[in-house]
Design an enzyme around this catalytic site. Structure first.
Site, PDB file in Angstrom:
ATOM      1  N   LYS A 106       0.861  -1.189   0.000  1.00 52.66           N
ATOM      2  CA  LYS A 106       0.000   0.000   0.000  1.00 52.66           C
ATOM      3  C   LYS A 106       0.891   1.230   0.000  1.00 52.66           C
ATOM      4  CE  LYS A 106      -4.420   1.122   0.182  1.00 52.66           C
ATOM      5  NZ  LYS A 106      -5.568   0.363  -0.381  1.00 52.66           N
ATOM      6  N   ASP A 146      -6.641   4.487  -5.018  1.00 51.54           N
ATOM      7  CA  ASP A 146      -7.405   4.305  -3.772  1.00 51.54           C
ATOM      8  C   ASP A 146      -8.045   5.657  -3.476  1.00 51.54           C
ATOM      9  OD1 ASP A 146      -7.789   2.166  -1.549  1.00 51.54           O
ATOM     10  OD2 ASP A 146      -7.352   3.964  -0.416  1.00 51.54           O
TER      11      ASP A 146
HETATM   12  P1  NAD Z   1     -13.499   7.635  -2.669  1.00 50.02           P
HETATM   13  O1  NAD Z   1     -12.516   8.675  -2.315  1.00 50.02           O
HETATM   14  O2  NAD Z   1     -13.900   7.472  -4.095  1.00 50.02           O
HETATM   15  O3  NAD Z   1     -14.851   7.890  -1.824  1.00 50.02           O
HETATM   16  C1  NAD Z   1     -14.866   8.003  -0.435  1.00 50.02           C
HETATM   17  C2  NAD Z   1     -16.252   8.474  -0.028  1.00 50.02           C
HETATM   18  O4  NAD Z   1     -16.337   8.472   1.403  1.00 50.02           O
HETATM   19  C3  NAD Z   1     -16.580   9.898  -0.473  1.00 50.02           C
HETATM   20  O5  NAD Z   1     -17.943   9.990  -0.855  1.00 50.02           O
HETATM   21  C4  NAD Z   1     -16.356  10.720   0.798  1.00 50.02           C
HETATM   22  O6  NAD Z   1     -17.143  11.913   0.819  1.00 50.02           O
HETATM   23  C5  NAD Z   1     -16.851   9.719   1.827  1.00 50.02           C
HETATM   24  N1  NAD Z   1     -16.407   9.980   3.192  1.00 50.02           N
HETATM   25  C6  NAD Z   1     -15.148  10.216   3.649  1.00 50.02           C
HETATM   26  N2  NAD Z   1     -15.168  10.416   4.976  1.00 50.02           N
HETATM   27  C7  NAD Z   1     -16.463  10.294   5.369  1.00 50.02           C
HETATM   28  C8  NAD Z   1     -17.144  10.417   6.595  1.00 50.02           C
HETATM   29  N3  NAD Z   1     -16.495  10.677   7.733  1.00 50.02           N
HETATM   30  N4  NAD Z   1     -18.490  10.250   6.607  1.00 50.02           N
HETATM   31  C9  NAD Z   1     -19.171   9.977   5.481  1.00 50.02           C
HETATM   32  N5  NAD Z   1     -18.582   9.859   4.280  1.00 50.02           N
HETATM   33  C10 NAD Z   1     -17.254  10.020   4.238  1.00 50.02           C
HETATM   34  O7  NAD Z   1     -12.949   6.264  -2.079  1.00 50.02           O
HETATM   35  P2  NAD Z   1     -13.285   4.772  -2.520  1.00 50.02           P
HETATM   36  O8  NAD Z   1     -12.329   4.370  -3.566  1.00 50.02           O
HETATM   37  O9  NAD Z   1     -14.750   4.663  -2.758  1.00 50.02           O
HETATM   38  O10 NAD Z   1     -12.862   3.957  -1.208  1.00 50.02           O
HETATM   39  C11 NAD Z   1     -13.731   3.872  -0.073  1.00 50.02           C
HETATM   40  C12 NAD Z   1     -13.201   2.804   0.863  1.00 50.02           C
HETATM   41  O11 NAD Z   1     -13.127   1.560   0.164  1.00 50.02           O
HETATM   42  C13 NAD Z   1     -11.800   3.024   1.436  1.00 50.02           C
HETATM   43  O12 NAD Z   1     -11.723   2.431   2.708  1.00 50.02           O
HETATM   44  C14 NAD Z   1     -10.914   2.248   0.455  1.00 50.02           C
HETATM   45  O13 NAD Z   1      -9.677   1.885   1.026  1.00 50.02           O
HETATM   46  C15 NAD Z   1     -11.799   1.051   0.229  1.00 50.02           C
HETATM   47  N6  NAD Z   1     -11.509   0.313  -0.998  1.00 50.02           N
HETATM   48  C16 NAD Z   1     -11.534   0.912  -2.203  1.00 50.02           C
HETATM   49  C17 NAD Z   1     -11.304   0.160  -3.344  1.00 50.02           C
HETATM   50  C18 NAD Z   1     -11.391   0.743  -4.721  1.00 50.02           C
HETATM   51  O14 NAD Z   1     -11.241  -0.015  -5.696  1.00 50.02           O
HETATM   52  N7  NAD Z   1     -11.696   2.024  -4.875  1.00 50.02           N
HETATM   53  C19 NAD Z   1     -10.989  -1.200  -3.232  1.00 50.02           C
HETATM   54  C20 NAD Z   1     -10.980  -1.780  -1.973  1.00 50.02           C
HETATM   55  C21 NAD Z   1     -11.244  -1.019  -0.857  1.00 50.02           C
END
Ligand code: NAD
Length: 428
Positions: A106, A146
């Site tokens: 990561k 991410d």
């Molecule tokens: P992203 O940045 O696209 O979206 C994150 C979302 O969470 C946004 O809408 C943001 O406004 C919201 N957010 C942040 N803090 C918040 C809070 N305190 N309360 C409410 N909403 C909040 O990120 P993503 O890619 O969708 O990733 C989200 C999660 O999934 C993370 O933990 C990431 O590590 C995990 N993840 C992502 C992927 C991927 O392929 N994108 C894969 C595996 C895991």
């Protein structure tokens, strides 16, 4: 005593618990409790106004017994070495549980990406690769997007690596734009993977998915496609999504009793997952300030934002109707909250199983890059469904036969595979 929400101590605590269940040897634990390698960087980048900014960045390689390190690059103002360590460790378990031949890694850069122009972001991405290219590569360590990073940024990084090495090397990074070495279906993959595992969970629990409702935290990549999939694949209704408003520096929950329209909300959401409140209100959505998503009367909760969101405090607010927590985010639930979920008999699809769709499709992207031959979107999603279904079954069988919580079962499957991989390579 205050709850410890440090992500790395949480990851170690979860590991220690299952290492006890498995009776792992002390030295093997020492190897798996810590990353094998870490890189801490200071990246000087010239800003558009001629000034200089120095960014702190990390890349952590947790374990590569099963294959090259794999894991995203998070661009977030609150990034720390410990968060990146935890996420790298979870990647090792995620790849192992999904049964793909990759290890765990990561990376992170400490910044709010919204404060940079596109040109500044490009210079930062290229600087990151210039510092790290020697330890990256399709057979060493393969980053991906991410939170806070996106396909275009991956495209710039792939280009920088290819320029430095003098060889077009699309497989050095995944999550690239389609047409620039990316895979169809990658955008949908994590959210849809959440839905495929949720579908299997509902089958095991004899729940008719068409009669279910969900509340989702986060409306970025994972939350958006989980919302779409919940409706299109399961026939259910999503009653709310929440997000972090960067201007107000507050969380909001966007709610509609009859069910939200993800397509509409996506059209009024910016690239960082912030929803335009005024447009939502005009379309009859109610907006509530705070983290009310967790209190909603729904059958399924899908945390899809950041780690530590279901904790000793918030877990108390979960509605009695909730039957399943499908963890789209990494590490959304603290060990203390896990205890409560267990006592309340809420079924958990644990993070590194539930959200493994992203890395699985990243693996498919690397395979397509190696072949220089690309699959259609339906081929990718079909293969993804197959992998996620198998992964879910492996964990569910372990939970049933060992009579353990789903998170422990997922750890048991993953740790067993990594230990076997280390044995086969003669590390143990
Ligand atoms: P992203 O940045 O696209 O979206 C994150 C979302 O969470 C946004 O809408 C943001 O406004 C919201 N957010 C942040 N803090 C918040 C809070 N305190 N309360 C409410 N909403 C909040 O990120 P993503 O890619 O969708 O990733 C989200 C999660 O999934 C993370 O933990 C990431 O590590 C995990 N993840 C992502 C992927 C991927 O392929 N994108 C894969 C595996 C895991």
């Amino acid at each position: 005593m205050a709850e410890n929400t440090n992500a790395f101590s949480m990851a170690q605590q979860q590991f220690d618990h299952v290492a006890d269940l498995l009776g792992l040897d002390h030295q093997v634990r020492e190897l798996l409790r810590w990353p094998l390698r870490e890189y801490h960087l200071r990246l000087p980048v010239h800003m558009d106004d001629g000034g200089l900014r120095v960014f702190q960045a990390f890349r952590v390689q947790h374990n590569d017994a099963l294959g090259p390190n794999k894991g995203g690059l998070r661009f977030h103002a609150a990034e720390t070495a410990d968060t990146v360590r935890a996420l790298a460790m979870w990647m090792t378990w995620k790849c192992a549980v999904a049964d793909i031949p990759l290890g765990g890694g990561k990376g992170g850069v400490v910044l709010d990406p919204a404060t940079l122009s596109a040109n500044e972001k490009e210079r930062l991405c290229r600087a990151f690769i210039r510092e790290l290219w020697r330890v990256l590569g399709p057979r060493q360590d393969v980053p991906a997007p991410d939170v806070g990073s996106n396909a275009q940024m991956m495209g710039w990084m792939m280009d920088e690596y290819s320029r430095i090495t003098g060889q077009y090397t699309p497989g050095v990074i995944t999550g690239k734009p389609v047409g620039g070495g990316g895979s169809l279906g990658r955008k949908e993959a994590t959210g849809y993977g959440v839905i495929y595992t949720l579908r299997e969970a509902m089958k095991c629990l004899n729940i008719d998915s068409t009669q279910t409702t969900a509340a989702i935290q986060g409306f970025g990549n994972v939350g958006q496609y989980a919302a779409k999939g919940f409706i299109s694949e399961l026939g259910g209704k999503v009653v709310c999504v929440s997000y972090w408003d960067r201007e107000d520096r507050a969380a909001y929950t966007v709610y509609k009793q009859d069910g939200i329209d993800p397509e509409f909300l996506m059209n009024i959401t910016d690239q960082y997952g912030s929803i335009d409140k005024d447009k939502a209100v005009q379309a009859d959505y109610s907006i509530e300030e705070g983290d009310d998503w967790i209190t909603k009367e729904a059958d399924v909760l899908i945390p899809a934002a950041l780690e530590g969101q279901i904790n000793a405090e918030t877990v108390k607010n979960i509605h009695e109707r909730v039957k399943i927590v499908a963890e789209g985010a990494n590490g959304p639930t603290t060990p203390e909250a896990d205890q409560v979920l267990m006592e309340r008999d809420i079924f958990v699809v644990p993070d590194f199983l539930c959200n493994a769709g992203g890395v699985t499709t990243s693996y498919f992207e690397g395979v397509q890059n190696d072949m220089n031959f690309y699959w259609t979107k339906s081929e990718v999603l079909e293969k993804l469904d197959d992998k996620m279904t198998q992964a879910f079954k492996g964990v569910y069988d372990m939970a049933q036969t060992q009579d353990v919580f789903m998170r422990d079962a997922a750890y048991m499957v993953a740790i067993n595979r990594v230990v076997k991989g280390m044995e086969l390579r003669g590390w143990l």
